[in-house]
Every structure is written in C-alpha cells, then in structure tokens.
Design a protein around this motif. Structure first.
Motif, PDB file in Angstrom:
ATOM      1  N   SER A 179       0.861  -1.170   0.000  1.00 58.29           N
ATOM      2  CA  SER A 179       0.000   0.000   0.000  1.00 58.29           C
ATOM      3  C   SER A 179       0.898   1.221   0.000  1.00 58.29           C
ATOM      4  O   SER A 179       1.816   1.326   0.815  1.00 58.29           O
ATOM      5  N   THR A 181       1.056   5.590  -0.405  1.00 54.20           N
ATOM      6  CA  THR A 181       0.471   6.920  -0.553  1.00 54.20           C
ATOM      7  C   THR A 181       1.601   7.883  -0.858  1.00 54.20           C
ATOM      8  O   THR A 181       2.575   7.951  -0.104  1.00 54.20           O
ATOM      9  N   LEU A 183       3.389  11.700  -1.933  1.00 58.13           N
ATOM     10  CA  LEU A 183       3.365  13.163  -1.832  1.00 58.13           C
ATOM     11  C   LEU A 183       4.352  13.650  -2.885  1.00 58.13           C
ATOM     12  O   LEU A 183       5.555  13.675  -2.643  1.00 58.13           O
ATOM     13  N   SER A 238      -1.622  -1.104  -4.140  1.00 52.99           N
ATOM     14  CA  SER A 238      -2.729  -0.150  -4.096  1.00 52.99           C
ATOM     15  C   SER A 238      -2.150   1.224  -3.808  1.00 52.99           C
ATOM     16  O   SER A 238      -1.493   1.428  -2.787  1.00 52.99           O
ATOM     17  N   ALA A 239      -2.379   2.158  -4.733  1.00 53.58           N
ATOM     18  CA  ALA A 239      -1.700   3.459  -4.648  1.00 53.58           C
ATOM     19  C   ALA A 239      -2.677   4.624  -4.549  1.00 53.58           C
ATOM     20  O   ALA A 239      -3.756   4.599  -5.136  1.00 53.58           O
ATOM     21  N   THR A 240      -2.285   5.631  -3.785  1.00 54.18           N
ATOM     22  CA  THR A 240      -2.996   6.914  -3.707  1.00 54.18           C
ATOM     23  C   THR A 240      -1.965   8.007  -3.922  1.00 54.18           C
ATOM     24  O   THR A 240      -0.957   8.041  -3.207  1.00 54.18           O
ATOM     25  N   ASN A 242      -0.830  12.073  -4.390  1.00 55.88           N
ATOM     26  CA  ASN A 242      -1.122  13.465  -4.079  1.00 55.88           C
ATOM     27  C   ASN A 242      -0.019  14.382  -4.606  1.00 55.88           C
ATOM     28  O   ASN A 242       1.147  14.009  -4.590  1.00 55.88           O
ATOM     29  N   MET A 251       7.872  11.879  -2.175  1.00 54.06           N
ATOM     30  CA  MET A 251       7.872  11.030  -0.980  1.00 54.06           C
ATOM     31  C   MET A 251       6.788   9.976  -1.141  1.00 54.06           C
ATOM     32  O   MET A 251       5.741  10.232  -1.728  1.00 54.06           O
ATOM     33  N   CYS A 253       4.805   6.922   1.258  1.00 51.60           N
ATOM     34  CA  CYS A 253       4.602   6.203   2.510  1.00 51.60           C
ATOM     35  C   CYS A 253       4.121   4.804   2.159  1.00 51.60           C
ATOM     36  O   CYS A 253       3.040   4.639   1.585  1.00 51.60           O
TER      37      CYS A 253
ATOM     38  N   THR B 181      -2.763   7.571   5.948  1.00 58.84           N
ATOM     39  CA  THR B 181      -1.573   8.404   5.787  1.00 58.84           C
ATOM     40  C   THR B 181      -2.041   9.849   5.744  1.00 58.84           C
ATOM     41  O   THR B 181      -2.895  10.196   4.935  1.00 58.84           O
ATOM     42  N   LEU B 183      -1.572  14.174   5.654  1.00 59.90           N
ATOM     43  CA  LEU B 183      -0.823  15.339   5.174  1.00 59.90           C
ATOM     44  C   LEU B 183      -1.359  16.514   5.983  1.00 59.90           C
ATOM     45  O   LEU B 183      -2.390  17.074   5.659  1.00 59.90           O
ATOM     46  N   THR B 240       0.371   6.803   9.427  1.00 64.41           N
ATOM     47  CA  THR B 240       1.625   7.474   9.078  1.00 64.41           C
ATOM     48  C   THR B 240       1.314   8.953   8.914  1.00 64.41           C
ATOM     49  O   THR B 240       0.419   9.302   8.149  1.00 64.41           O
ATOM     50  N   ARG B 326     -12.698  11.120  -3.581  1.00 64.04           N
ATOM     51  CA  ARG B 326     -11.919  10.002  -4.152  1.00 64.04           C
ATOM     52  C   ARG B 326     -12.355   8.652  -3.572  1.00 64.04           C
ATOM     53  O   ARG B 326     -11.519   7.771  -3.306  1.00 64.04           O
ATOM     54  N   ARG B 328     -13.349   5.074  -3.647  1.00 60.75           N
ATOM     55  CA  ARG B 328     -13.173   4.050  -4.680  1.00 60.75           C
ATOM     56  C   ARG B 328     -12.812   2.720  -4.039  1.00 60.75           C
ATOM     57  O   ARG B 328     -12.476   2.658  -2.857  1.00 60.75           O
ATOM     58  N   ASP B 331      -7.683  -2.576  -3.871  1.00 59.32           N
ATOM     59  CA  ASP B 331      -7.293  -3.967  -4.129  1.00 59.32           C
ATOM     60  C   ASP B 331      -6.852  -4.696  -2.873  1.00 59.32           C
ATOM     61  O   ASP B 331      -6.866  -5.928  -2.824  1.00 59.32           O
ATOM     62  N   LEU B 332      -6.442  -3.927  -1.856  1.00 56.97           N
ATOM     63  CA  LEU B 332      -5.909  -4.574  -0.653  1.00 56.97           C
ATOM     64  C   LEU B 332      -6.895  -4.505   0.507  1.00 56.97           C
ATOM     65  O   LEU B 332      -6.972  -5.416   1.321  1.00 56.97           O
ATOM     66  N   LYS B 336     -11.125   2.791  -0.428  1.00 55.29           N
ATOM     67  CA  LYS B 336     -10.250   3.866   0.009  1.00 55.29           C
ATOM     68  C   LYS B 336     -10.862   5.204  -0.377  1.00 55.29           C
ATOM     69  O   LYS B 336     -11.681   5.295  -1.288  1.00 55.29           O
TER      70      LYS B 336
END
Lengths: 366, 366, 366, 366
Positions: A179, A181, A183, A238-240, A242, A251, A253, B181, B183, B240, B326, B328, B331-332, B336
């Motif tokens: 997973s 996330t 920046l 699984s990606a998010t 920003n 960066m 995480c 995560t 910000l 995080t 967002r 949606r 996959d994991l 999210k």
C-alpha cells in the motif's frame, strides 16, 4: 578524460526544451561516455538556437557547447551523426517518433510512458532490473533490426517504490501486498505544469494516471525474463497519489507484507537489507555510481525519525539514490517505511542515462 | 440576540493567547449560548490586556469586547463569574490545571490530550459520539462533584478520521482495519510551531505522538458506553503522519476493511451512507449546525476526482464538516478515500464548542 | 430583501469564468442593488452551465442561482434582459466587445485596461475619483447614446497607490514625486497565470506593462475634470514591480515628496489625514461601505511596525479598504510608508461594483 | 592538495551550529588555505560531537572530518591550535567573545554586527573595500597586539547593495542618493528564525534594525582610509526592508542618483561598468574567485527583463557574485536596477572567508 572524448558516443536529445530534456542536458555535461550532438523539440522551436528556444529552469547554467546548438525536427534522418537517443518527449507525441528512431537503428532510451508495457520493450529501473535488457535481442528480431532498440524507464513514483521492494525481495522473498500513498512534487508535472493558484497553500489529492502506473509498472519491473519473455510479478499494489507544494522530490509512505511469514526479519535485519542492497549498475561500476568518487549505495537508510525530507535529502548521491526512513513494524501489514527520490533525476532523465551506461557496459550500446 | 444575552452561559478561556485559544475567541463571537467573561494564559501574560498580550494570527479582528479583557492566572478561584471553561492549554500544563477547574464545579471542555484516555472522561468528537457524555454522572460520582465535569475532544487528525468511519459503521457494520496516511497543515503545530526553514519546499515525514493518538483515540471514540464504562472498539488502525506546507486543513488518505464481507456496499451506497450520515448534534439542532442557515451535513461528499483540497474546501460549513472524496474500491482493503477537515476549527476549538452545545441541550451544562 | 428583488438592476457578467469574473459573482451574491441575469465567457464555454464551464477557485461555493445559468456568447443582443454589464474580459478581446455593449445602451463597468486612458472614459478608483463619472454625458454625446456608457476601474497596483496619495493631497497639497516598489500576489496574473515552478521559492522582478500602468494611470486618476475634459495631474511616478509568492494582496513600498514644503505635516498629522480621509462613495453610503454594518474607512492605518501583512490584513473591510503602515520620514523624499490592498477585490471586481453603486446613487445607472 | 595540507592555516569556528556556522563548515570543506581544527557553540552544546549537537539544514552532508569534532566552549584558551577564527556568533554574545579572541593574538573574521562601526575595525565587503584591511596595523597598535586583529563583514543586504554602487562610483563618480527596497529571504533570520505561520502566503514589511544597517554600513564601506582613519562616504541611503517567502537570496530594488550629472552614462555604458568591474580579491586571484575554474566576475549583468531571480540565480559563481538586472533610466533618480545576492554565502560566511583569503595574500594572515 579529454583524450578519450573522441571515443564518446554521439547522442541526440528529443524533447530537449522540456523539463526532462533540460535534465538530460544538465546531467550529460562532462559525461565520459556520451556527448550531445543534436537536439530536437517541438516544430515551433525548430531552427532556433537552444538558448533562444528554451525556458531554462535549472539553477546551473546551460552548458556552453549546448547554447548555440540549433534545434532540429524530430526526424530520424536529421540525427545521422548520433548513435544513441535520449527521449524526453511528451506522451502525446512519443509513440510514433520513438518508433521511427529505433527502427532507424538508433539506440533509444525513453522516459515516455507509451511503450513501457510493450511485451518486447524493457522497462528498466537502473537500480533494479537491468537484467531486463536481455530482451533486446528479441525486440531486434521482431523488428528485424541489426542494432537499434528501445528501452524505457519507469514512472518517477514507481521508480522510488521498486528500489526498496527489490532489495527486500532479494533478502526475504516475495512481497505480496503493497500500500503506497505518495506526496509528489510539482516538477513532476513539467512546465508550465501546475498553476501556482492550484498548489499554493494546498494539496491536490489526484494525479491523472499515476496510481495505475504505480500498480502496473511495479509488477513488470519486479518480474523476471524467462524463455525470452517478461513474466510479471504477482505483487498487488494499491496506490494513492497526491501533489504537494514541493519543488523536487517525491515522498512515498509504503506498507508491505511478505508472502512467506516464516522468514520475517526483525527491523535491524530489514534496515541492513536495504542499506546493503547492491544493483548490477553498481557492480558494473557505471559512471553515475562513480561520479566524484561518491560511495554509492542504491538505498540510503535514515535512522532519524524525521527523515528523509525532500529539500534536505533529494540530492543525496547526486539525486541517483533512493532514501528510506521511518522503517518500523505495521499492525496491518508487516512493515512500513517512507521513501524519497529525486523525481527529475533518478525518477526521469537520470534513469535513462544510467540505463544507457549499463547497456554500454553490456555491449548493447557501442 | 441582545436581549437574551443576559441568559448566556458565562465562559472562561484557558490558554487564550495560543492558536487554539484564538480560535475559541473567534468562534464564540456572537455565539447565542456562550459569552466570554474571563481569559487566562501563561503567567507572563497575567495582568495584560488581551490585545497587548496576544500575537493574533487570524485574519478576522479581535472582537471588540475581548480586546481589553485583562488576562488572569489559570486559577479556578479567578473564574468565579464563569460556569463553563474552554481549555486550549498546552499539554505540559493542562493536566493539573484542568483538574483544578472541574473539581471547582466548573464545566470544562478541553482540547488538551492529557485526560483523553481516562476511564471516566468522555473523549467526544461532536459529529460522532456525543452519547459518551452519558459517562458524566459516573465521573461526578467518582470525584464527588455536584455539577462540574471534564469533557475532552480528540486530536485533530483523529477527528477527521472517525467521522467517516462512524458513518460507515452505522450503515455497514464494524470496520476491522484502517490504514491512514496524513498530510497535516502547519497550524496544527501551534505558534511559533514549525520554523519556515523546516517546512518550506519540504515535507516532514513525522509528527511526534500523532500516529499513536490516531491509533488509540479512534478505538475509544468508536467504542460504546456499557454498564457505565467505556468499551473500546476493536478496530485496528495503522497511521503514518506527515507535515506539509499548508496553512490550515489536514488531509488523510484512508483505506478501510469491513468485518462482515457479506454486507459490502457498492460505491454508490457507500457515498450515500457518508452523505446522509446524521449525528446527534445535528438532530438536536445545536447552534454550530444552524449558523447562518447552513444546510448542515457532518460529511460533504465530493464527486470530482481532484477534491477535497485544503485551500478550497477547509471552510465548508464554517469548518465544522468533514469533506470526503476520491471514494473508490481498493485492491488490498475494501475501499479507500480521502478526508479533509479544518484542523483548528472542527479539529480543535470548534469541537469543544460543539460538545458544549450538545451538553447544554442534554442538560449537563446549565 | 426578497420582496425588493424585483427592483434590482439586472446585470450581466462578461468573462464570467475568469478570476475577475468569479469575484464579480461572489461579491454580487445577495447584493441589494444588482442581480445577475446573464453570463458570458469565451466561445468554447458557450452553451454550458456555469458550474460545468468554470474552474472555480474561490473558497466560498458558487451561488446556487448561478450554478445552472447557461453561458452566452459575448454579444450585446444576447444581454437584452440586462441593463448593466460588469466586464472581466481579458484585454486581448475587451476592446471591441465592450464598445459593442455600451453602444447598445448598456451601462458598462470594465476591469480591462483597453479604454482606461481614453479621453472620454472615466478611470475611476471608487475611493478616490468618482467625480470623474461626470464625464459620462460627454461620452454619451460623443457616441450619440441615450443612456449607455463605459466606465473603467484602474489597474490593481495603481488602485492601492492612489488612495493614500489622494488622501495626502487633500490635506497637504500636491504630491510631486512618488517612488513605488511593489510586491504583487499571484492572483493578479489570473488563472492559470503564474506556473508554480516559476514563483515557488522565488521572486519574479518584472510584470509586463505594470510599471507603465502605475506611472500613467495615477496621473489621470489624481487629475481633475475641467471644462468637460480630464486634466491629468503632473505627479511623477517611478515604479518597480515584483511578483511574490502570495495568493492575494499587493504590497507597495511608497516614498512621496510634496510640492509645497512649507506645509509639511508631522508624522502624527500625516497618519490622521490618512485615517480620517473620506471619499464620496462613503458619504453616499453605497452598499459596499455599509455591508454587515462595518465602520468603513477608505484607509486603515496600522501603528505596529510589522503591519500591514497580506495574509492578515487583505480582508479588512471585506477587502474594500486600503491598509497603510510603516509611516515614517524619508531622508530622500518627505515620507515613506507601506500600502496593502486586496488585488482581486478592491483591486478589480470590487472597484467595478463600487463604481456602479456610486453611479446608481448619482443617477447615471437606473 | 593532501601533501600541502600541513601548510593550511588551522582555523576555528565560533557559533558553529548556527546557520552561518554551518555555511562556514560547508564552504571550508576542501579549502586550500584553511583547515577547520576546532568548533565552539553555545554552552549547552559543549562536549558534544558536532553531528549530535547540530540541526544541520544544508542539502550537502556534514563533512566527514567535522562530524566527530567535539564542540568546545567559546574561550580563546581552548583554541590554541588555531591561528584564525571565523565567528558566526549571535550579536547578543559576539561582542565580548570576539574581543577576547583577537586580544589573544588570533586573526578574527566576524559576521556579527557588534564591532562593524568601530573606528579601528575594518568593515569589509570582499568585492568592494579590501583596502580597508590597511587599518589593521592601527588596530593592533591600539590594542598592543603583535598579530591578532578583528575584521568584520557587512550585513547581508548591505553587501548586495554596495557592490554595484562601488562599481558605478569607480566609473562615474560619487553617488549622492540611493533608494532601496529589499525582498529578503527567510534564511537571513537564522534558525528557527521566522515561524512558518508568519511568512507563509505572506510578506512581513519590517526587519528589525535592517534599514539602519543598510543606511549606515554603506557609508563606511564606500568611504576611504585616510591618515590611518576611516573617512565615511557622504552617500545618502533610504531603505525599506521586507521579508518574503524565499529560502535563500535577497533581492533589492535600487534607484541611484550621481552627484556629477555631467558624466551621466548611457544604459549601455552603465551595464559595461557593472559587468567589467574588478575587485582586489579577483586581481589577487584568491581561491573563492578561482574555484572550479569559474570565470569570476564580482557582478553578473542580466539582459532578460525577468532576471535575476532568487531560485535560478542565487548560486551563480557558487553564490559569491552579485547579480544585477532590469537596468534602466528612472524618472526620479538617474537609474534604477534590481540586485540579487546569496545572503548566507556572499552575504555572510562567504564574505568572511574571502576577506580572510585576501588578508592571507596581503600578509596579514600567515
């Protein structure tokens, strides 16, 4: 170095006025293996001297020998004095132009996304899978080429992710789930790119196409070459993504779970595996790993809990290493950590150049 | 309004010159239920007029009736004209001072972390668990108090997280796992807080104690009150936390997995559940949900894929709602999404005030 | 308000999707005199609902009654239900379109620079020279119009400069020389405007055409109307304009020398003259000076030596006043001080609206 | 280099953990003339290894040989192995400590303001008035010293201003009047320095004491040494200083009037005079002007109207030159232009080092 300069490979840059093109020019200044002979950009720049056509955005000066080079059109027959091409073309034009160039028997190293997932095109992160260059002969056979080929490098965020993943898989076996996330910095969007009114005092929680690239490219890069074919990894990502108000440096995480829980390392072993990871480029002592006598590691591990930070750490090893910090256990995955890479150096132009350096050592480029 | 002003509850603000204290003062201007009578800050401000002691950082002016209030010391006997106390004290002094105040039979609503996890102190996010106020009589019994009590609100990042979690649990049952995560904006660190040299063109990948708060507080807030005791939720949170160059507004990238997979909603049902979520404060029509005739929702759902954004969306519903976008599949995990809240309004002073509004409606405050 | 709404002047907005157009829409929400009936933007937006066509960048929501308005083309015959037009058009198209509209007997208030220096067009800063509206009959005679006319407002930086200059001239006579260095915000360049890569961690020491505007427009605005003609002031202005990384709010460091040295005030008299300055709009009690019962002053004087500051002070009096601080003697000129104005409110849309409010009170608009 | 290293001057750094101290350490890495032997900072750091005591804020790493140096107290008897001291001390402690050091027969080069205006202490901007070092024997006589002395460098903003002023005076005679408005970076305030909440999306129109320094120091630096005394210039400077959201690099918008109007140059002659200006340090070929074979000019003139810019141009000639652009006529003064310098390199540590390099060439340091 100067006496060997006649033996340098003559290279051309496509998309030379763009953000990636400018980095190619900056990073190739005084390069011992490659010498820029020709530049091309969009049709409206054709015929202009480089320094008149470019909106130069780097804080080092345009190299003297480049300033007066006249921009050509993106036609292979204009690049006959070159043997190797670095492409920083935008994806809306890269597909056909790059095809024309490698079919004209040129060595093409591209930063564009268009051909990355093609079954005969290596998608190489130079700190990870330069063994994928071995598919080049298959590609040449397919297109009936004697020497020309096309090699791509990965999306910038993918590049930062796969380096520690590869290091961990080498030591502790397959990673099953990731997973991430991100920046990501504004330079990742090119120029003019992100309007200041959009990003100032703000975060944009979306980057078009980026999450898909992270999820798909990772699988190809961490896969193998078997029976003259790419065999993708079954890793699930699984990606998010920003966009944040940072100039350079992405960066990420990251949380990871290994497949085989019986071999789970402790934190100290995990750190060692990252810190001591070695890649082929490094073993081959290519220039980008030797420059200014740096003591190159693909991964720099930080012990301080507030590092890595983009502004302080993006330039470590001239922007060609990945920084990893905040390595700790995770209640939901096995481990989590934070990754930083310089998105326009290792994450773009620098990768293409290091891929070419490896290809040179391996004899694909000559 | 003016003729009812004699019936307003007289309140005092502790930590009145700090970032949270300033927000208390700003948000209580023209409040129909509460009227500021006394202020206190650190010993070095004692005896000064508020406008001389404070380094006011908000873009609205200091209310006229506050400017000349003389700062007192943080002693309960100085606050006899007050019935209710809002505390924006730093955690290094809050513990004992707040104890003194609620034991002096004052209604204390605190933003400090010190007493949050205490077994008889409600940790209330006003959009989520105002039912926890029902523990107040137990607290009063324990300390042998007639009317005084202490209620805390949550950490700012926790506050943003638990609102959508609560909404989802109400509709689809228990959430088992949450990966988040963040910000987070610079105002979260108070003043002087983050040095500009640290955050400019940068991200700091660590906020001391923040990840633990997100992991622990969430469990208490989403738990129940049973047999006069708090019963924590068994939800597992892995957090995080990052500091980014944004003035106000914390963003959180959240992945969730439900316990009961048989009831998993589709995306559209998930969005409806978030958008239509109603909290007790809203049903009780407390002032913060009615102000300027806003059509209050605890959660505002965004369909655009690049929203919510801190600068554009942090002020929605006067900073008292949580924005979610967002949304949606993952996959994991199951789903999210991205959350935004105004960290110094809903995430701090605003929560204390809304908690007090609810306590007033429920008869704990009078 | 609702029962009088039938008597509001129906207005149209040109350039409605741009930065200035968005401000017009925001500032006219619930305006007691004007009601938006029609919108137009560029041809590619024509036929779209406003909320689909606009990239809305303000932190307040698009007013409900505007969201579904269908964008028209910039043709006067499309605006027959309107009597008054606010133009936020770009200067590359404003010239001819605005001409068409005022010649179609519409009251046109424009923020574009094109007609500002025309000998029959008032260039009005509403806090300074609404007496210039008296040239309207001359303009109407020239173009053979019954009621239509064109009034322009000034460049944003000029607007901030002329307000204190006017106040000082009223009290102490002609100003001979003005040196001004500006620090202007990014919103002044519109959207997409300044690329983030250009302004982040940077200052751009040049804004195309801005210094000339400051030098020329000031002279017209501070001049008189005599014998049905504008008579420019002989003030000499030397300007240097910089773009800085601020969202909203232009700062200007100003030095001034008076012509008549015998009347030179002391600092305290100078401050009083600024603080107590009154303009015609204020005396006429137009809406923008009465909104929410503010105690309106054209100039707000700061005593603290580190004020005004853009983020803290740009919104004073809803962005319709000019802030002045750091008032002190100068070794080379007579005095120097620092000015701040909200460049997209008082410096653009707000000026047009206040000009229209004054024109309404004076009977030019009906 | 290594075999000559025994002949390097052993130096100590006072205030070694601060912003200026860090720059001293960075700039002295691999310096051919000076070798750091000892460090001192505040009492609370004493006894700690440098890398443990410092909050290192530069993007290059702490030099290896410095990391483990143990911090001493600021006592001259602790620095017996050093012959030369660079002081980056804060002004609240610099006065007495620096006195102790130079009276202990050490060569002291200080960045602190305390002794700058003393009648026997050279205030040297190395690109301008290294001839002021000739006052050293007078100072030594006064304090009865054999070799020790104290030399100061100027305030950062002053440094940027006086370089072009000196160049112009050399070519066209005395400058009578200078108006300067600065846009200064946050690093000028040290660390922690400016809180992010103060400068983010903002300008602070005041820097305590800065305007006075610009007005007073300029006069000493542009003056002469006559009859063993400083004779100040009669130049009149009026300064306005602002803090802007830039990391490094002070910009200054300058207007100048010459005394003798008969010699007024045209713009082209003015540019030549700036571009071709040569200083003593350059003629003596001190290291900072020869490093990496740069083609050093004290002043780099820009023709583009949007340059110099802090982010793009502050590092020209390793931050040791001043950039000048926007050179044009002024309606109120004779000429105006915009200046940029790197405030923590040429504007602080770099000046001290170059002053020491010149003093070495001239025999004051040995």
């Amino acid at each position: 170095m100067s006496n060997s300069s006649t033996r340098k490979i003559p290279v051309g840059i496509l998309g030379a006025t763009g953000t990636v093109g400018q980095r190619f020019i900056q990073l190739l200044e005084n390069h011992p293996n490659f010498e820029i002979k020709s530049l091309a950009a969009s049709p409206r720049s054709e015929g202009k001297a480089y320094s008149n056509a470019v909106n130069w955005k780097l804080s080092t000066a345009i190299p003297k020998n480049i300033q007066h080079l006249v921009l050509k059109s993106c036609k292979a027959d204009q690049f006959k004095e070159c043997r190797l091409i670095f492409s920083g073309l935008d994806s809306d034009v890269a597909e056909k132009i790059e095809e024309e160039f490698f079919k004209a028997e040129l060595f093409v190293f591209s930063n564009a996304k268009n051909h990355r997932m093609s079954p005969t095109v290596p998608l190489c992160v130079p700190l990870v899978n330069t063994n994928h260059l071995d598919i080049i002969p298959i590609q040449q056979k397919l297109y009936n080429l004697k020497k020309g080929f096309l090699v791509t490098n990965a999306n910038c965020a993918t590049t930062g992710l796969v380096v520690p993943l590869k290091a961990l898989e080498e030591s502790f076996g397959e990673i099953e789930r990731v997973s991430v996330t991100t920046l990501q910095s504004i330079s990742g969007a090119g120029y003019p790119g992100v309007p200041s009114l959009d990003i100032f005092d703000n975060v944009i929680p979306f980057i078009d196409g980026e999450e898909e690239k992270l999820e798909i490219e990772t699988s190809k890069i961490l896969g193998n070459v078997k029976n003259e074919k790419f065999e993708n990894s079954r890793i699930k990502v699984s990606a998010t993504c920003n966009r944040v108000a940072v100039l350079d440096g992405h960066m990420e995480c990251v949380s990871v779970s290994f497949k085989d829980k019986s071999k789970l390392p402790d934190i100290s072993a995990l750190k060692s595996a990252l810190q001591n990871y070695e890649c082929e480029a490094q073993k081959l002592k290519v220039y980008s790993t030797m420059k200014n006598d740096i003591n190159f590691n693909p991964i720099v591990v930080f012990e301080e809990n507030n590092r890595p930070q983009p502004r302080l750490d993006r330039d470590v090893n001239f922007g060609m290493s990945v920084s990893v910090g905040r390595i700790r256990k995770c209640d939901l995955f096995d481990f989590k950590f934070t990754v930083l890479l310089h998105n326009t150096i290792l994450g773009a132009a620098g990768s293409s150049i290091m891929n070419a350096e490896v290809a040179l050592k391996k004899g694909y480029v000559y």
